[in-house]
Motif scaffolding. Sequence first.
Motif, PDB file in Angstrom:
ATOM      1  N   LEU B   6      56.768  70.746  47.141  1.00 40.65           N
ATOM      2  CA  LEU B   6      58.440  71.200  47.997  1.00 40.65           C
ATOM      3  C   LEU B   6      58.493  70.054  47.902  1.00 40.65           C
ATOM      4  O   LEU B   6      59.682  68.700  47.422  1.00 40.65           O
ATOM      5  CB  LEU B   6      58.691  71.497  48.888  1.00 40.65           C
ATOM      6  CG  LEU B   6      58.413  73.695  48.264  1.00 40.65           C
ATOM      7  CD1 LEU B   6      59.305  74.133  49.491  1.00 40.65           C
ATOM      8  CD2 LEU B   6      59.673  73.679  47.509  1.00 40.65           C
ATOM      9  N   TRP B   7      57.302  69.224  48.526  1.00 37.93           N
ATOM     10  CA  TRP B   7      57.538  67.501  48.940  1.00 37.93           C
ATOM     11  C   TRP B   7      57.533  66.337  48.456  1.00 37.93           C
ATOM     12  O   TRP B   7      58.679  65.820  47.394  1.00 37.93           O
ATOM     13  CB  TRP B   7      56.307  66.551  50.100  1.00 37.93           C
ATOM     14  CG  TRP B   7      56.311  65.914  51.000  1.00 37.93           C
ATOM     15  CD1 TRP B   7      57.431  65.768  52.856  1.00 37.93           C
ATOM     16  CD2 TRP B   7      56.924  64.684  50.812  1.00 37.93           C
ATOM     17  NE1 TRP B   7      57.485  64.929  52.785  1.00 37.93           N
ATOM     18  CE2 TRP B   7      57.359  63.761  52.275  1.00 37.93           C
ATOM     19  CE3 TRP B   7      56.438  63.967  49.921  1.00 37.93           C
ATOM     20  CZ2 TRP B   7      57.525  62.597  52.009  1.00 37.93           C
ATOM     21  CZ3 TRP B   7      56.460  62.513  49.468  1.00 37.93           C
ATOM     22  CH2 TRP B   7      56.625  61.449  50.569  1.00 37.93           C
ATOM     23  N   ARG B   8      56.985  66.828  47.380  1.00 36.59           N
ATOM     24  CA  ARG B   8      56.276  65.802  46.304  1.00 36.59           C
ATOM     25  C   ARG B   8      56.975  66.333  44.927  1.00 36.59           C
ATOM     26  O   ARG B   8      57.852  65.302  44.014  1.00 36.59           O
ATOM     27  CB  ARG B   8      55.312  66.331  45.241  1.00 36.59           C
ATOM     28  CG  ARG B   8      54.006  65.695  46.262  1.00 36.59           C
ATOM     29  CD  ARG B   8      52.867  65.915  45.692  1.00 36.59           C
ATOM     30  NE  ARG B   8      51.484  66.303  46.963  1.00 36.59           N
ATOM     31  CZ  ARG B   8      50.076  66.935  46.187  1.00 36.59           C
ATOM     32  NH1 ARG B   8      50.044  67.499  45.351  1.00 36.59           N
ATOM     33  NH2 ARG B   8      49.354  66.966  47.295  1.00 36.59           N
ATOM     34  N   LEU B   9      58.480  67.209  44.590  1.00 35.79           N
ATOM     35  CA  LEU B   9      59.136  68.229  43.812  1.00 35.79           C
ATOM     36  C   LEU B   9      60.326  66.770  44.475  1.00 35.79           C
ATOM     37  O   LEU B   9      61.012  66.531  44.014  1.00 35.79           O
ATOM     38  CB  LEU B   9      59.066  69.083  44.048  1.00 35.79           C
ATOM     39  CG  LEU B   9      60.616  70.034  43.170  1.00 35.79           C
ATOM     40  CD1 LEU B   9      60.482  68.584  41.597  1.00 35.79           C
ATOM     41  CD2 LEU B   9      60.749  71.571  43.326  1.00 35.79           C
ATOM     42  N   LEU B  10      60.358  66.686  45.476  1.00 40.24           N
ATOM     43  CA  LEU B  10      62.149  66.363  46.061  1.00 40.24           C
ATOM     44  C   LEU B  10      61.757  64.888  45.786  1.00 40.24           C
ATOM     45  O   LEU B  10      62.341  64.362  46.337  1.00 40.24           O
ATOM     46  CB  LEU B  10      61.994  66.692  47.288  1.00 40.24           C
ATOM     47  CG  LEU B  10      62.792  67.731  47.907  1.00 40.24           C
ATOM     48  CD1 LEU B  10      62.846  68.176  49.083  1.00 40.24           C
ATOM     49  CD2 LEU B  10      64.118  68.056  47.134  1.00 40.24           C
ATOM     50  N   HIS B  11      60.582  64.353  46.234  1.00 39.37           N
ATOM     51  CA  HIS B  11      60.772  62.576  45.867  1.00 39.37           C
ATOM     52  C   HIS B  11      60.370  62.381  44.667  1.00 39.37           C
ATOM     53  O   HIS B  11      60.675  61.102  44.455  1.00 39.37           O
ATOM     54  CB  HIS B  11      58.592  62.425  46.306  1.00 39.37           C
ATOM     55  CG  HIS B  11      58.658  61.416  46.825  1.00 39.37           C
ATOM     56  ND1 HIS B  11      57.719  60.698  45.584  1.00 39.37           N
ATOM     57  CD2 HIS B  11      58.314  60.184  47.734  1.00 39.37           C
ATOM     58  CE1 HIS B  11      57.740  59.122  46.490  1.00 39.37           C
ATOM     59  NE2 HIS B  11      58.163  58.917  47.526  1.00 39.37           N
ATOM     60  N   LEU B  12      60.545  62.971  44.178  1.00 35.93           N
ATOM     61  CA  LEU B  12      61.367  62.654  42.196  1.00 35.93           C
ATOM     62  C   LEU B  12      62.690  62.564  42.073  1.00 35.93           C
ATOM     63  O   LEU B  12      63.065  61.529  41.052  1.00 35.93           O
ATOM     64  CB  LEU B  12      60.393  63.642  41.146  1.00 35.93           C
ATOM     65  CG  LEU B  12      59.087  64.495  41.160  1.00 35.93           C
ATOM     66  CD1 LEU B  12      58.976  65.207  39.973  1.00 35.93           C
ATOM     67  CD2 LEU B  12      58.375  62.821  40.343  1.00 35.93           C
ATOM     68  N   TYR B  13      63.098  63.438  43.300  1.00 34.15           N
ATOM     69  CA  TYR B  13      65.320  63.514  43.079  1.00 34.15           C
ATOM     70  C   TYR B  13      65.180  61.854  44.118  1.00 34.15           C
ATOM     71  O   TYR B  13      64.819  60.901  44.854  1.00 34.15           O
ATOM     72  CB  TYR B  13      65.256  64.357  43.652  1.00 34.15           C
ATOM     73  CG  TYR B  13      64.950  65.095  42.625  1.00 34.15           C
ATOM     74  CD1 TYR B  13      64.071  66.402  42.408  1.00 34.15           C
ATOM     75  CD2 TYR B  13      66.891  65.870  41.579  1.00 34.15           C
ATOM     76  CE1 TYR B  13      63.762  66.761  41.641  1.00 34.15           C
ATOM     77  CE2 TYR B  13      66.333  66.992  41.415  1.00 34.15           C
ATOM     78  CZ  TYR B  13      64.602  67.426  40.996  1.00 34.15           C
ATOM     79  OH  TYR B  13      64.968  68.073  39.593  1.00 34.15           O
ATOM     80  N   PRO B  14      66.418  60.851  43.934  1.00 34.76           N
ATOM     81  CA  PRO B  14      66.689  59.765  44.122  1.00 34.76           C
ATOM     82  C   PRO B  14      67.609  60.354  45.832  1.00 34.76           C
ATOM     83  O   PRO B  14      67.576  61.098  46.295  1.00 34.76           O
ATOM     84  CB  PRO B  14      68.305  59.456  43.254  1.00 34.76           C
ATOM     85  CG  PRO B  14      68.541  60.259  42.397  1.00 34.76           C
ATOM     86  CD  PRO B  14      66.977  60.979  42.915  1.00 34.76           C
ATOM     87  N   PHE B  15      66.632  59.128  46.908  1.00 36.04           N
ATOM     88  CA  PHE B  15      67.116  59.303  47.784  1.00 36.04           C
ATOM     89  C   PHE B  15      68.951  60.158  48.684  1.00 36.04           C
ATOM     90  O   PHE B  15      68.621  60.758  49.510  1.00 36.04           O
ATOM     91  CB  PHE B  15      65.913  58.020  48.820  1.00 36.04           C
ATOM     92  CG  PHE B  15      66.411  58.250  50.191  1.00 36.04           C
ATOM     93  CD1 PHE B  15      67.439  56.590  50.739  1.00 36.04           C
ATOM     94  CD2 PHE B  15      66.368  58.849  51.192  1.00 36.04           C
ATOM     95  CE1 PHE B  15      68.170  56.897  52.008  1.00 36.04           C
ATOM     96  CE2 PHE B  15      66.814  58.792  52.790  1.00 36.04           C
ATOM     97  CZ  PHE B  15      67.496  57.911  52.817  1.00 36.04           C
ATOM     98  N   GLN B  16      69.134  58.604  48.749  1.00 35.89           N
ATOM     99  CA  GLN B  16      70.390  58.918  48.604  1.00 35.89           C
ATOM    100  C   GLN B  16      71.278  60.374  47.847  1.00 35.89           C
ATOM    101  O   GLN B  16      72.113  61.101  48.963  1.00 35.89           O
ATOM    102  CB  GLN B  16      71.685  57.734  47.934  1.00 35.89           C
ATOM    103  CG  GLN B  16      72.418  57.715  48.835  1.00 35.89           C
ATOM    104  CD  GLN B  16      72.620  57.423  50.061  1.00 35.89           C
ATOM    105  OE1 GLN B  16      71.402  56.640  50.622  1.00 35.89           O
ATOM    106  NE2 GLN B  16      73.057  57.905  51.709  1.00 35.89           N
ATOM    107  N   ALA B  17      71.297  60.633  47.009  1.00 37.55           N
ATOM    108  CA  ALA B  17      71.526  62.480  46.441  1.00 37.55           C
ATOM    109  C   ALA B  17      71.133  63.215  47.087  1.00 37.55           C
ATOM    110  O   ALA B  17      71.528  64.480  47.563  1.00 37.55           O
ATOM    111  CB  ALA B  17      71.082  61.960  45.078  1.00 37.55           C
TER     112      ALA B  17
END
Lengths: 110, 281
Positions: B6-17
């Motif tokens: 899940l951590w790696r998945l979220l890391h693919l999305y922009p931080f601010q969003a």
Amino acid sequence: MSVFSNLINNKMRIVEYTDPNHIYVENIRSFFNLNASVAKWLCEVAVKNNFLEKHYEYRCPIDDSVIYRTEDLSKITPELICQNCELNEEDKFSYNVEDLKPHPFYKIRK
Amino acid sequence: MNKELLWRLLHLYPFQATKNYFGSTSTNQTDMIDNVVATRTEDEIYKYCHGHFGLTKKHVYLFDDKKSALNIPATLNHMFTETTTSGAVTSYFIIARAWFTLGVITPYRNEDFWFPWPMKVDISPDGIVLEFTILERKIDYYLPSGVELIKTKQNVDEDFVLEELKLNNGIVWTPKDLHKGVKALWKDDTIDALQANYKKSKSSSVETMDSSFTLKKAYPDLYNEIVKGEITKTNFCFLKDKQLYSPRFVVEPKAGKIAFPLFSDSLNLNQNVIEKILKEN
């Protein structure tokens, strides 16, 4: 006469392909047929006599494109990005400015 | 899915969003993702990933093949799928698993590494559009300290997914040639090139523009030569209506491929670029 006209044509070609806003030492060197150090000296004399302005550019180490230009080396962002390398998904596309060497170029002073 | 994935998945999305969506107050990405993974359910995270897929960095492939429905092969090892229909378009959002074999030291050993991989397939009467999130290239970022990465092999990659979809759905994969659309937008100055790879009759050439310059504006004669023939991989920027489109993108017209290697500032910018090119195609 043909030697003379060839010489003139060669000079005209150099002038035609030289952008007055981006004059490199090499443009001056080849136009006057000088060695590089003399051409560089001539550019600096032209700057001191207000014929030319001195600017600097930073180039991408990967594709050699210019990624930043400035007249004042003291006012520059600490990180420079090559947008084409970023688009090309290169592993490295951003650089600390102190890791890059500024290249001088000259503009004709208006 | 375990917390690490899940951590790696979220890391693919922009931080601010991600931070705004989950109402995080963290000031750095690592802490923010740690907090979201610890406090939110898998379903909440999947919902975010599906709804904000438009923001990710992507490779997009456009094909002329027509299908009315899609079988998602089990070999994608997917942990989440959602199918939605809007008008004539059916969208399959999939979080597959990209499988890497890593050679690490010390001592030398091969390790399996899994990376959640969001992708989307749109099928419509106009063809198929396949969008892959661009995965993090620096895998060693995810490895524990003291482990050094010396070799990476991606076993489940874009070619693998295309082949599996082909086998499971009887698709041939006919790339949609985008030359007409790209050249039309270039001709009317909607876009201009930052770097152009093009074919001459006896050679291939590349022209890379210095920053703040674009090719057609700086070299109109060269532009006229380039558009007479085949454009290979070219980086473009939008000149008109910039607020509606991803500002920069990469096109390989013959391969039907458009890449968006930068995060998008809002959800529809990448899709607007694709639709703009197809409208002129």
